[in-house]
Design a protein around this motif. Structure first.
Motif, mmCIF file in Angstrom:
data_model
loop_
_atom_site.group_PDB
_atom_site.id
_atom_site.type_symbol
_atom_site.label_atom_id
_atom_site.label_comp_id
_atom_site.label_asym_id
_atom_site.label_seq_id
_atom_site.Cartn_x
_atom_site.Cartn_y
_atom_site.Cartn_z
ATOM 1 N N THR A 101 0.834 -1.194 0.000
ATOM 2 C CA THR A 101 0.000 0.000 0.000
ATOM 3 C C THR A 101 0.873 1.250 0.000
ATOM 4 O OG1 THR A 101 -1.758 1.155 1.189
ATOM 5 C CG2 THR A 101 -0.127 0.020 2.523
ATOM 6 N N PHE A 102 0.322 2.344 -0.516
ATOM 7 C CA PHE A 102 0.909 3.662 -0.265
ATOM 8 C C PHE A 102 0.366 4.175 1.065
ATOM 9 C CE2 PHE A 102 0.730 4.307 -5.110
ATOM 10 C CZ PHE A 102 2.074 4.053 -5.281
ATOM 11 N N VAL A 103 1.173 4.942 1.802
ATOM 12 C CA VAL A 103 0.676 5.679 2.964
ATOM 13 C C VAL A 103 0.729 7.156 2.609
ATOM 14 C CG1 VAL A 103 1.016 6.236 5.393
ATOM 15 C CG2 VAL A 103 1.414 3.911 4.578
ATOM 16 N N ILE A 104 -0.411 7.840 2.711
ATOM 17 C CA ILE A 104 -0.476 9.223 2.228
ATOM 18 C C ILE A 104 -0.803 10.232 3.317
ATOM 19 C CG2 ILE A 104 -0.990 8.568 -0.142
ATOM 20 C CD1 ILE A 104 -3.935 9.146 0.398
ATOM 21 N N GLN A 105 -1.208 9.774 4.489
ATOM 22 C CA GLN A 105 -1.432 10.698 5.603
ATOM 23 C C GLN A 105 -0.915 10.073 6.887
ATOM 24 O OE1 GLN A 105 -4.236 14.139 4.421
ATOM 25 N NE2 GLN A 105 -2.897 13.775 6.140
ATOM 26 N N HIS A 106 -0.367 10.956 7.753
ATOM 27 C CA HIS A 106 0.233 10.504 8.996
ATOM 28 C C HIS A 106 -0.522 11.133 10.160
ATOM 29 C CE1 HIS A 106 3.377 9.710 11.976
ATOM 30 N NE2 HIS A 106 3.343 10.993 12.292
ATOM 31 N N THR A 107 -1.160 10.318 10.977
ATOM 32 C CA THR A 107 -1.831 10.859 12.153
ATOM 33 C C THR A 107 -2.064 9.753 13.172
ATOM 34 O OG1 THR A 107 -3.631 12.292 12.899
ATOM 35 C CG2 THR A 107 -4.214 10.485 11.444
ATOM 36 N N ASN A 108 -2.479 10.155 14.371
ATOM 37 C CA ASN A 108 -2.728 9.165 15.428
ATOM 38 C C ASN A 108 -3.762 9.676 16.412
ATOM 39 O OD1 ASN A 108 -1.394 11.179 16.762
ATOM 40 N ND2 ASN A 108 -0.081 9.813 17.951
ATOM 41 N N ILE A 109 -4.728 10.454 15.946
ATOM 42 C CA ILE A 109 -5.660 11.091 16.872
ATOM 43 C C ILE A 109 -7.092 10.762 16.498
ATOM 44 C CG2 ILE A 109 -5.672 13.258 15.574
ATOM 45 C CD1 ILE A 109 -5.819 14.687 18.302
ATOM 46 N N ALA A 110 -7.901 10.499 17.511
ATOM 47 C CA ALA A 110 -9.260 10.042 17.267
ATOM 48 C C ALA A 110 -10.241 11.186 17.049
ATOM 49 C CB ALA A 110 -9.725 9.191 18.443
ATOM 50 N N SER A 111 -9.822 12.393 17.300
ATOM 51 C CA SER A 111 -10.745 13.526 17.295
ATOM 52 C C SER A 111 -11.563 13.623 16.017
ATOM 53 C CB SER A 111 -9.956 14.816 17.454
ATOM 54 O OG SER A 111 -10.783 15.925 17.198
ATOM 55 N N THR A 112 -12.851 13.917 16.189
ATOM 56 C CA THR A 112 -13.708 14.109 15.021
ATOM 57 C C THR A 112 -13.605 15.515 14.468
ATOM 58 O OG1 THR A 112 -15.546 14.697 16.456
ATOM 59 C CG2 THR A 112 -15.377 12.384 15.777
ATOM 60 N N ILE A 113 -12.916 16.420 15.194
ATOM 61 C CA ILE A 113 -12.804 17.783 14.676
ATOM 62 C C ILE A 113 -11.434 18.040 14.077
ATOM 63 C CG2 ILE A 113 -14.481 18.668 16.321
ATOM 64 C CD1 ILE A 113 -12.093 20.001 17.783
ATOM 65 N N SER A 114 -10.553 17.051 14.125
ATOM 66 C CA SER A 114 -9.224 17.266 13.554
ATOM 67 C C SER A 114 -9.343 17.544 12.055
ATOM 68 C CB SER A 114 -8.330 16.054 13.792
ATOM 69 O OG SER A 114 -8.899 14.909 13.227
ATOM 70 N N ARG A 115 -8.547 18.465 11.608
ATOM 71 C CA ARG A 115 -8.622 18.896 10.218
ATOM 72 C C ARG A 115 -7.365 18.409 9.503
ATOM 73 N NH1 ARG A 115 -10.479 22.356 13.798
ATOM 74 N NH2 ARG A 115 -12.450 23.405 13.435
ATOM 75 N N GLN A 116 -7.540 17.608 8.497
ATOM 76 C CA GLN A 116 -6.411 17.017 7.807
ATOM 77 C C GLN A 116 -6.714 16.985 6.312
ATOM 78 O OE1 GLN A 116 -4.712 14.758 10.632
ATOM 79 N NE2 GLN A 116 -6.510 13.796 11.459
ATOM 80 N N GLY A 117 -5.670 16.901 5.542
ATOM 81 C CA GLY A 117 -5.899 16.842 4.113
ATOM 82 C C GLY A 117 -4.622 16.645 3.340
#
Lengths: 185, 54
Positions: A101-117
């Protein structure tokens, strides 16, 4: 007719086809999805494609695989790199060769308001040759770290693909994904 | 980081709450798909639970 156009010009289809740099192919949205498959988006009208993914509620790294005919390629032909820095100065450097697989985003937080893109280009996915991607991503990690990083990689299979899938390594995502083609004129 | 247990996952993601997406169609997993998905999540690392600034 030469660009830029002037008042009173009568535009033809050829004029219009040569005008637009990016052509919108489709936009998809999903909430609480474990995986989102996008098929028939890498059309033969284009060689290169721009993908824009807006993410909420992404609890873990986001991966991507290529698809053709509605089937996801899981062979160990994926090679990817992620390199950047956090807002607190920590370095991000991650990569894997010959994986599934490719990995295209790095995060580790469950928050529903986290803003990522992320925004990236995919080159020649619909050609029977190596498919590459490169772009940028932004995400939020635990502890107050905003990460910005380059992403890129190659699928070294000599296969043509017409779509892709995105999925978090655990949990589900809320996303809006837009796909554009680079107009060849 | 802690890892997911099956009980925790079932409590957080009850049957019918996990979707799969095929292009513009988003549908809930079938019970069999959900059960397989839950099994695949067991042992994976839990995400952090702190919040970014609103």
């Amino acid at each position: 007719m030469a660009f830029p156009y002037s008042s009173g010009d009568v535009l033809t289809a050829a004029d219009l086809n040569n005008t637009f740099g990016l052509v919108h192919i489709d936009t998809f949205s999903g909430t609480g999805v474990s995986a989102a498959n996008f098929d028939d988006v890498f059309t033969s009208d284009f060689d290169a494609f721009r993908v824009v993914i807006r993410l909420r509620a992404m609890p873990n790294n986001l991966s991507m695989r290529l698809r053709v005919g509605g089937v996801t390629s899981t062979s160990a032909n994926y090679n990817w790199v992620m390199h950047g820095i956090s807002s607190t100065g920590a370095a991000l450097s991650s990569s894997t060769s010959s994986t599934t697989t490719f990995v295209i985003q790095h995060t580790n937080i469950a928050s529903t308001i986290s803003r990522q893109g992320c925004v990236f280009d995919i080159l020649y996915p619909n050609a029977a040759d190596v498919t590459t991607y490169m772009g940028n991503a932004q995400s939020y990690n635990s502890g107050g770290n905003y990460w910005t990083y380059n992403i890129g990689g190659a699928n070294v299979s000599a296969s043509a693909y017409d779509g892709f899938t995105i999925f978090p390594s655990s949990g589900t995502i809320n996303h809006t994904t837009s796909i554009y083609g680079y107009n060849n004129g | 980081m802690a890892e997911w247990t099956r009980d925790e996952l079932v409590a957080l993601y009850p049957d019918g709450t996990i979707n799969v997406q095929e292009n513009h169609e988003v549908r809930p997993m079938t019970t069999d798909e959900w059960s397989t998905w839950i099994d695949q999540q067991v042992g994976l690392e839990k995400p952090a639970d702190d919040e970014p600034p609103a």
